[in-house]
Scaffold this active site. Structure first.
Site, PDB file in Angstrom:
ATOM      1  N   ASP A 171       0.879  -1.160   0.000  1.00  0.00           N
ATOM      2  CA  ASP A 171       0.000   0.000   0.000  1.00  0.00           C
ATOM      3  C   ASP A 171       0.925   1.221   0.000  1.00  0.00           C
ATOM      4  O   ASP A 171       2.117   1.094   0.291  1.00  0.00           O
ATOM      5  CB  ASP A 171      -0.876  -0.048   1.265  1.00  0.00           C
ATOM      6  N   LEU A 172       0.412   2.389  -0.340  1.00  0.00           N
ATOM      7  CA  LEU A 172       1.277   3.578  -0.394  1.00  0.00           C
ATOM      8  C   LEU A 172       1.156   4.440   0.876  1.00  0.00           C
ATOM      9  O   LEU A 172       2.081   4.534   1.677  1.00  0.00           O
ATOM     10  CB  LEU A 172       0.925   4.412  -1.633  1.00  0.00           C
ATOM     11  N   ASP A 173      -0.042   5.044   1.013  1.00  0.00           N
ATOM     12  CA  ASP A 173      -0.255   6.000   2.116  1.00  0.00           C
ATOM     13  C   ASP A 173      -0.171   5.285   3.462  1.00  0.00           C
ATOM     14  O   ASP A 173      -0.934   4.363   3.721  1.00  0.00           O
ATOM     15  CB  ASP A 173      -1.637   6.656   1.984  1.00  0.00           C
ATOM     16  N   THR A 218       1.710  10.094   4.172  1.00  0.00           N
ATOM     17  CA  THR A 218       0.744  11.064   3.640  1.00  0.00           C
ATOM     18  C   THR A 218      -0.559  11.064   4.430  1.00  0.00           C
ATOM     19  O   THR A 218      -1.389  11.952   4.217  1.00  0.00           O
ATOM     20  CB  THR A 218       0.405  10.746   2.177  1.00  0.00           C
ATOM     21  N   LYS A 225      -8.642   5.417   6.508  1.00  0.00           N
ATOM     22  CA  LYS A 225      -7.373   4.957   5.943  1.00  0.00           C
ATOM     23  C   LYS A 225      -7.650   3.841   4.947  1.00  0.00           C
ATOM     24  O   LYS A 225      -8.374   2.892   5.255  1.00  0.00           O
ATOM     25  CB  LYS A 225      -6.434   4.488   7.047  1.00  0.00           C
ATOM     26  N   SER A 273      -2.660   0.604  -4.257  1.00  0.00           N
ATOM     27  CA  SER A 273      -3.148   1.758  -3.498  1.00  0.00           C
ATOM     28  C   SER A 273      -4.477   2.249  -4.040  1.00  0.00           C
ATOM     29  O   SER A 273      -4.715   2.206  -5.249  1.00  0.00           O
ATOM     30  CB  SER A 273      -2.119   2.891  -3.596  1.00  0.00           C
ATOM     31  N   ALA A 274      -5.320   2.754  -3.143  1.00  0.00           N
ATOM     32  CA  ALA A 274      -6.593   3.340  -3.556  1.00  0.00           C
ATOM     33  C   ALA A 274      -6.416   4.750  -4.118  1.00  0.00           C
ATOM     34  O   ALA A 274      -7.341   5.313  -4.698  1.00  0.00           O
ATOM     35  CB  ALA A 274      -7.528   3.405  -2.356  1.00  0.00           C
ATOM     36  N   LYS A 317     -11.241  -0.758  -1.274  1.00  0.00           N
ATOM     37  CA  LYS A 317     -10.926  -1.670  -0.177  1.00  0.00           C
ATOM     38  C   LYS A 317     -12.048  -1.535   0.858  1.00  0.00           C
ATOM     39  O   LYS A 317     -12.512  -0.422   1.061  1.00  0.00           O
ATOM     40  CB  LYS A 317      -9.579  -1.296   0.467  1.00  0.00           C
ATOM     41  N   GLU A 348       0.082  -3.339   4.670  1.00  0.00           N
ATOM     42  CA  GLU A 348      -1.062  -2.440   4.804  1.00  0.00           C
ATOM     43  C   GLU A 348      -1.101  -1.751   6.160  1.00  0.00           C
ATOM     44  O   GLU A 348      -0.833  -2.391   7.182  1.00  0.00           O
ATOM     45  CB  GLU A 348      -2.361  -3.247   4.674  1.00  0.00           C
ATOM     46  N   ASP A 349      -1.482  -0.477   6.181  1.00  0.00           N
ATOM     47  CA  ASP A 349      -1.626   0.230   7.460  1.00  0.00           C
ATOM     48  C   ASP A 349      -3.090   0.423   7.844  1.00  0.00           C
ATOM     49  O   ASP A 349      -3.363   0.966   8.911  1.00  0.00           O
ATOM     50  CB  ASP A 349      -0.968   1.614   7.394  1.00  0.00           C
TER      51      ASP A 349
END
Ligand code: G6P
Ligand code: MG
Length: 217
Positions: free
Chosen positions: A8-10, A16, A44, A113-114, A144, A168-169
């Site tokens: 995942d990115l953020d 971010t 998130k 990522s979303a 998600k 994933e966070d």
């Protein structure tokens, strides 16, 4: 055997999440209600549209279709303003090193990522050329916890779901990975991400083998 990592990115690669929060809070305030960090946890990993629906529900506010679109545009404008200055220094501890060591071990790496701003952010932090596949909010139609984003990433990498480890966070993201029948490493607090197979505070000081050893075979 695990042969691919999907990040995942953020909140996993780059910090971010705080800018998304500030922009949503500013929007909520402009609509006449407040939005707390506690409520932000629910956003998130959740797409832009679903996030706004949730915020409006929390604030007990209804918007027309036009107002809804305008609110999304306003939020994204503020978000883009906040992330204008981000650079490699906002990469989360150990994330870039972990990605490189996964690649050095011969694993494939994808972004899942979303965010519709994912490529822009990857460019800013200098990681855009490091991924074998990038699946972002522009490529998926289901938010998600739907598994679409991760299944698409596996497809683009030409690997099966059981070969993938997702990082994933977000609660919704952990659930999306489980729905995709993938192993999932939570990045953050175990009390929040208890559904993940294992949870790390961050990537600092951990080798890929250390992490793989914590996962079901
Ligand atoms: C990520 C973030 C969410 C955000 C979503 C869409 O999953 O965790 O907070 O709403 O991406 O991001 P975007 O950049 O397209 O608004
Ligand atoms: Mg995230």
């Amino acid at each position: 055997m695990k042969t691919a990592c999907i990040f995942d990115l953020d909140g996993v690669i780059v910090d971010t999440a705080k800018y998304h929060y500030l922009a949503w809070k500013r929007l909520a305030n402009s609509l006449g209600f407040d939005f707390t960090e506690h409520d932000n946890e629910k956003l998130k990993g959740v797409s832009r549209i679903e996030s706004l629906k949730l915020i409006l529900r929390l604030g007990g506010k209804q918007l027309s279709a036009e107002e809804f679109e305008a609110a999304l545009t306003r939020k994204n404008g503020w978000y883009l303003e906040y992330i204008q200055k981000i650079g490699p220094e906002e990469i989360l501890p150990g994330a870039a090193e972990f990605l490189q060591s996964a690649k050095a071990k011969g694993m494939k790496v994808a972004l899942g990522s979303a965010s519709k701003n994912a490529v822009l952010i990857l460019e800013r932090i200098g990681l855009v050329n490091e991924f074998d596949a990038i699946v972002d909010g522009n490529k998926v139609s289901q938010a998600k916890p739907d598994p679409e984003v991760f299944l698409k990433a596996a497809q683009e990498l030409a690997v099966d779901a059981e070969q993938c480890v997702v990082f994933e966070d977000a609660v919704a993201g952990v659930q999306a990975a489980l729905n995709a029948k993938m192993a999932v490493v939570g990045i953050g607090e175990a009390s929040v991400l208890h559904a993940a197979h294992t949870v790390l505070a961050n990537f600092s000081g951990l080798s890929v083998d250390d992490v793989l050893a914590r996962l079901p075979a």
